[in-house]
Write a protein that holds these residues in place. Structure first.
Motif, PDB file in Angstrom:
ATOM      1  N   GLY A 123      48.181 -21.326-103.138  1.00  0.00           N
ATOM      2  CA  GLY A 123      48.190 -21.348-101.683  1.00  0.00           C
ATOM      3  C   GLY A 123      46.969 -22.001-101.064  1.00  0.00           C
ATOM      4  N   LYS A 124      46.318 -22.883-101.818  1.00  0.00           N
ATOM      5  CA  LYS A 124      45.109 -23.568-101.337  1.00  0.00           C
ATOM      6  C   LYS A 124      45.374 -24.377-100.070  1.00  0.00           C
ATOM      7  CE  LYS A 124      44.323 -27.004-103.896  1.00  0.00           C
ATOM      8  NZ  LYS A 124      45.020 -27.953-103.008  1.00  0.00           N
ATOM      9  N   SER A 125      46.483 -25.115-100.057  1.00  0.00           N
ATOM     10  CA  SER A 125      46.791 -25.953 -98.897  1.00  0.00           C
ATOM     11  C   SER A 125      47.120 -25.110 -97.677  1.00  0.00           C
ATOM     12  CB  SER A 125      47.956 -26.893 -99.218  1.00  0.00           C
ATOM     13  OG  SER A 125      47.617 -27.776-100.269  1.00  0.00           O
ATOM     14  N   SER A 126      47.815 -24.000 -97.874  1.00  0.00           N
ATOM     15  CA  SER A 126      48.133 -23.100 -96.769  1.00  0.00           C
ATOM     16  C   SER A 126      46.864 -22.524 -96.165  1.00  0.00           C
ATOM     17  CB  SER A 126      49.049 -21.974 -97.259  1.00  0.00           C
ATOM     18  OG  SER A 126      49.293 -21.043 -96.235  1.00  0.00           O
ATOM     19  N   VAL A 127      45.934 -22.131 -97.022  1.00  0.00           N
ATOM     20  CA  VAL A 127      44.650 -21.618 -96.539  1.00  0.00           C
ATOM     21  C   VAL A 127      43.909 -22.705 -95.763  1.00  0.00           C
ATOM     22  CG1 VAL A 127      42.356 -20.830 -97.270  1.00  0.00           C
ATOM     23  CG2 VAL A 127      44.408 -19.832 -98.306  1.00  0.00           C
ATOM     24  N   THR A 128      43.902 -23.928 -96.298  1.00  0.00           N
ATOM     25  CA  THR A 128      43.217 -25.044 -95.633  1.00  0.00           C
ATOM     26  C   THR A 128      43.802 -25.296 -94.247  1.00  0.00           C
ATOM     27  OG1 THR A 128      42.783 -26.092 -97.782  1.00  0.00           O
ATOM     28  CG2 THR A 128      42.597 -27.477 -95.830  1.00  0.00           C
ATOM     29  N   SER A 162      50.814 -31.672 -99.219  1.00  0.00           N
ATOM     30  CA  SER A 162      51.672 -30.760 -98.448  1.00  0.00           C
ATOM     31  C   SER A 162      51.129 -30.480 -97.059  1.00  0.00           C
ATOM     32  CB  SER A 162      51.848 -29.432 -99.199  1.00  0.00           C
ATOM     33  OG  SER A 162      50.597 -28.830 -99.465  1.00  0.00           O
ATOM     34  N   ILE A 163      49.950 -30.970 -96.732  1.00  0.00           N
ATOM     35  CA  ILE A 163      49.345 -30.689 -95.432  1.00  0.00           C
ATOM     36  C   ILE A 163      50.222 -31.173 -94.271  1.00  0.00           C
ATOM     37  CG2 ILE A 163      47.404 -31.238 -93.919  1.00  0.00           C
ATOM     38  CD1 ILE A 163      46.721 -29.074 -95.902  1.00  0.00           C
ATOM     39  N   PRO A 164      50.782 -32.396 -94.308  1.00  0.00           N
ATOM     40  CA  PRO A 164      51.622 -32.811 -93.171  1.00  0.00           C
ATOM     41  C   PRO A 164      52.758 -31.837 -92.887  1.00  0.00           C
ATOM     42  CG  PRO A 164      51.080 -34.717 -94.505  1.00  0.00           C
ATOM     43  CD  PRO A 164      50.609 -33.510 -95.267  1.00  0.00           C
ATOM     44  N   LYS A 165      53.430 -31.375 -93.928  1.00  0.00           N
ATOM     45  CA  LYS A 165      54.545 -30.442 -93.742  1.00  0.00           C
ATOM     46  C   LYS A 165      54.052 -29.106 -93.194  1.00  0.00           C
ATOM     47  CE  LYS A 165      58.429 -28.256 -96.155  1.00  0.00           C
ATOM     48  NZ  LYS A 165      59.389 -28.624 -95.108  1.00  0.00           N
ATOM     49  N   LEU A 166      52.924 -28.634 -93.690  1.00  0.00           N
ATOM     50  CA  LEU A 166      52.391 -27.351 -93.237  1.00  0.00           C
ATOM     51  C   LEU A 166      51.999 -27.383 -91.760  1.00  0.00           C
ATOM     52  CD1 LEU A 166      50.181 -26.463 -96.336  1.00  0.00           C
ATOM     53  CD2 LEU A 166      52.221 -25.222 -95.587  1.00  0.00           C
ATOM     54  N   MET A 216      55.447 -12.350 -94.713  1.00  0.00           N
ATOM     55  CA  MET A 216      56.595 -13.178 -94.346  1.00  0.00           C
ATOM     56  C   MET A 216      56.201 -14.199 -93.281  1.00  0.00           C
ATOM     57  SD  MET A 216      59.126 -12.286 -96.236  1.00  0.00           S
ATOM     58  CE  MET A 216      60.570 -12.921 -95.377  1.00  0.00           C
ATOM     59  N   ALA A 217      55.371 -13.799 -92.333  1.00  0.00           N
ATOM     60  CA  ALA A 217      54.959 -14.709 -91.259  1.00  0.00           C
ATOM     61  C   ALA A 217      54.160 -15.887 -91.800  1.00  0.00           C
ATOM     62  CB  ALA A 217      54.147 -13.953 -90.213  1.00  0.00           C
ATOM     63  N   LEU A 218      53.329 -15.629 -92.793  1.00  0.00           N
ATOM     64  CA  LEU A 218      52.539 -16.708 -93.391  1.00  0.00           C
ATOM     65  C   LEU A 218      53.453 -17.703 -94.084  1.00  0.00           C
ATOM     66  CD1 LEU A 218      49.640 -17.723 -93.961  1.00  0.00           C
ATOM     67  CD2 LEU A 218      49.693 -16.374 -96.073  1.00  0.00           C
ATOM     68  N   ARG A 219      54.420 -17.199 -94.830  1.00  0.00           N
ATOM     69  CA  ARG A 219      55.366 -18.079 -95.519  1.00  0.00           C
ATOM     70  C   ARG A 219      56.236 -18.838 -94.525  1.00  0.00           C
ATOM     71  NH1 ARG A 219      60.695 -18.706 -95.337  1.00  0.00           N
ATOM     72  NH2 ARG A 219      61.007 -16.437 -95.462  1.00  0.00           N
ATOM     73  N   GLU A 220      56.752 -18.139 -93.532  1.00  0.00           N
ATOM     74  CA  GLU A 220      57.617 -18.785 -92.539  1.00  0.00           C
ATOM     75  C   GLU A 220      56.870 -19.856 -91.755  1.00  0.00           C
ATOM     76  OE1 GLU A 220      60.459 -14.833 -91.812  1.00  0.00           O
ATOM     77  OE2 GLU A 220      58.918 -15.393 -90.357  1.00  0.00           O
ATOM     78  N   GLY A 221      55.609 -19.588 -91.438  1.00  0.00           N
ATOM     79  CA  GLY A 221      54.810 -20.568 -90.720  1.00  0.00           C
ATOM     80  C   GLY A 221      54.644 -21.848 -91.510  1.00  0.00           C
ATOM     81  N   GLY A 258      56.106 -25.444 -90.247  1.00  0.00           N
ATOM     82  CA  GLY A 258      55.067 -26.361 -89.799  1.00  0.00           C
ATOM     83  C   GLY A 258      54.235 -25.809 -88.661  1.00  0.00           C
ATOM     84  N   ILE A 259      54.148 -24.475 -88.562  1.00  0.00           N
ATOM     85  CA  ILE A 259      53.333 -23.827 -87.529  1.00  0.00           C
ATOM     86  C   ILE A 259      52.400 -22.836 -88.232  1.00  0.00           C
ATOM     87  CG2 ILE A 259      53.321 -22.430 -85.438  1.00  0.00           C
ATOM     88  CD1 ILE A 259      56.233 -23.312 -84.988  1.00  0.00           C
ATOM     89  N   PRO A 260      51.102 -23.116 -88.306  1.00  0.00           N
ATOM     90  CA  PRO A 260      50.190 -22.191 -88.995  1.00  0.00           C
ATOM     91  C   PRO A 260      50.306 -20.783 -88.441  1.00  0.00           C
ATOM     92  CG  PRO A 260      49.066 -24.243 -88.433  1.00  0.00           C
ATOM     93  CD  PRO A 260      50.404 -24.299 -87.763  1.00  0.00           C
TER      94      PRO A 260
END
Length: 371
Positions: free
Chosen positions: A127-132, A157-161, A321-326, A330-332
């Motif tokens: 989950g490094k990119s999600s944290v970033t 994966s940053i653009p998608k996140l 769930m909110a972290l995964r759904e975000g 594409g919405i942090p």
């Protein structure tokens, strides 16, 4: 004396802001002639070409700006090569000119005040990119000037996140980083299809990272977050060469297997003389919508790694769930689900990151002479 309608049109169109360039159309010299005939006013507005939705958005903003002035039509025109060259010269600062002349990232020049944060891990899937992405969005929400360099060229994966889908715009030979949630982003994901594998040797990767650092109009930043690839290969070596002022923060999950690999990543950074400032434990527990916690990846790994490295454990971010759904939407989570437990942990993480301050660096060649 009241302004005539042509002056009002010029003023309103000139006050429109190009968010990616961070300046008004007046400052950028992109407002064209305004003419009046038979009570109808015609105006021209120039823009840097790109995805069709950019032109559609600008046209809508221009029309809205002059709507209450009566019969005003605004023609949106792409900037021609000559105009692009002039705009490029207008945007170039002395530091940027030096960076492009020497092919040295502006973040490595003596006048740069940006903190370069390398977010690293030993293995993928932690989950490094999600944290970033969430750290960057939270910093931007606080008013910081933030960019992300997605250096994970094999697993971008940053653009998608961040919900970014448009190609970057180009001014002459200068690349404009797309912006989302106040964060400027550059990634290989903008240039290749999402399902296309990147099969490159080291020199191609090195050249790409150089281009992303030197030929992108980052502007003045407070933070550049670098989403580093897993492992200790070519890209890590390139980043050490290009960004020797980087600080490294290591992301791991709690289980022993991930911690051991993350430790190798941290030790590699130290060998490259990149200071490791802290550890971030991600997926510290799965928290259900009802608040139940399950330590599905074990517990304590982040604290053990921080202790072994002699650094601070900056945060323990739960999986929700909110972290995964975000991430999927594409919405942090720090923006779209601010009250979520993961968002609270990420905000506390950013608090600690900022409280650490930039790393102090000493030059051995400078010594105080006693009188």
């Amino acid at each position: 004396m009241a302004k005539d309608i042509q002056e009002q049109v010029l003023e309103r169109l000139g006050s429109l802001i190009d968010d990616e360039l961070g300046a008004s159309f007046q400052e950028l010299g992109l407002v064209g002639p305004v003419s009046s005939r038979l009570r109808r006013v015609s105006a021209q507005l120039y823009y840097v070409g790109g995805a069709p939705e950019i032109a559609e958005r600008l046209q809508a903003e221009a029309d809205a700006a002059v709507a209450e002035l009566g019969s005003v039509s605004v023609e949106l025109l792409p900037l021609d090569p000559s105009g692009q060259a002039q705009l490029r010269e207008r945007l170039m600062t002395p530091m940027m000119l030096e960076a492009r002349t020497t092919r040295t990232p502006v973040f490595s020049l003596p006048g740069s005040t940006a903190r370069v944060i390398g977010v690293s891990s030993g293995k993928g899937g932690v989950g490094k990119s999600s944290v970033t992405a969430n750290m960057a969005a939270e910093l931007a929400r606080r008013g910081r000037r933030v960019g992300i360099l997605d250096a994970d060229v094999y697993g971008f994966s940053i653009p998608k996140l961040l919900g970014l889908t448009s190609m970057p715009r180009v001014i002459d030979d200068l690349i404009l980083p797309p912006k989302a949630f106040g964060v400027k982003v550059m990634s290989l994901g903008f240039f290749v299809e999402e399902d296309t594998p990147v099969i490159w040797r080291g020199p191609m990767l090195h050249k790409t990272i150089e281009q992303f650092l030197v030929d992108v109009l980052w502007g003045e930043l407070d933070y550049l977050l670098v989403d580093m690839p897993p492992g200790t290969g070519d890209v890590a070596l390139s980043l050490q060469q290009f960004l020797p002022r980087s600080e490294i923060f290591v992301v791991t999950t709690p289980q022993s297997a991930a911690v051991r690999v993350a430790q190798r990543s941290a030790l590699a950074a130290k060998k490259l003389k990149l200071p490791v400032r802290g550890v971030i434990e991600n997926m510290s527990a799965f928290v259900t919508p009802e608040g139940e916690r399950y330590a599905i990846f074990g517990s304590g790994g982040g604290a053990r790694l921080a202790g072994d490295l002699g650094v601070e454990l900056l945060g323990e971010v739960p999986l929700t769930m909110a972290l995964r759904e975000g991430g999927d939407q594409g919405i942090p989570a720090v923006i779209g689900a601010a009250s979520d437990l993961a968002s609270e942990s990420l905000r506390e993480l950013v608090d600690r990151l900022e409280s650490l301050g930039p790393v102090r660096r000493y030059r051995s060649d400078l010594k105080v002479q006693a009188k």
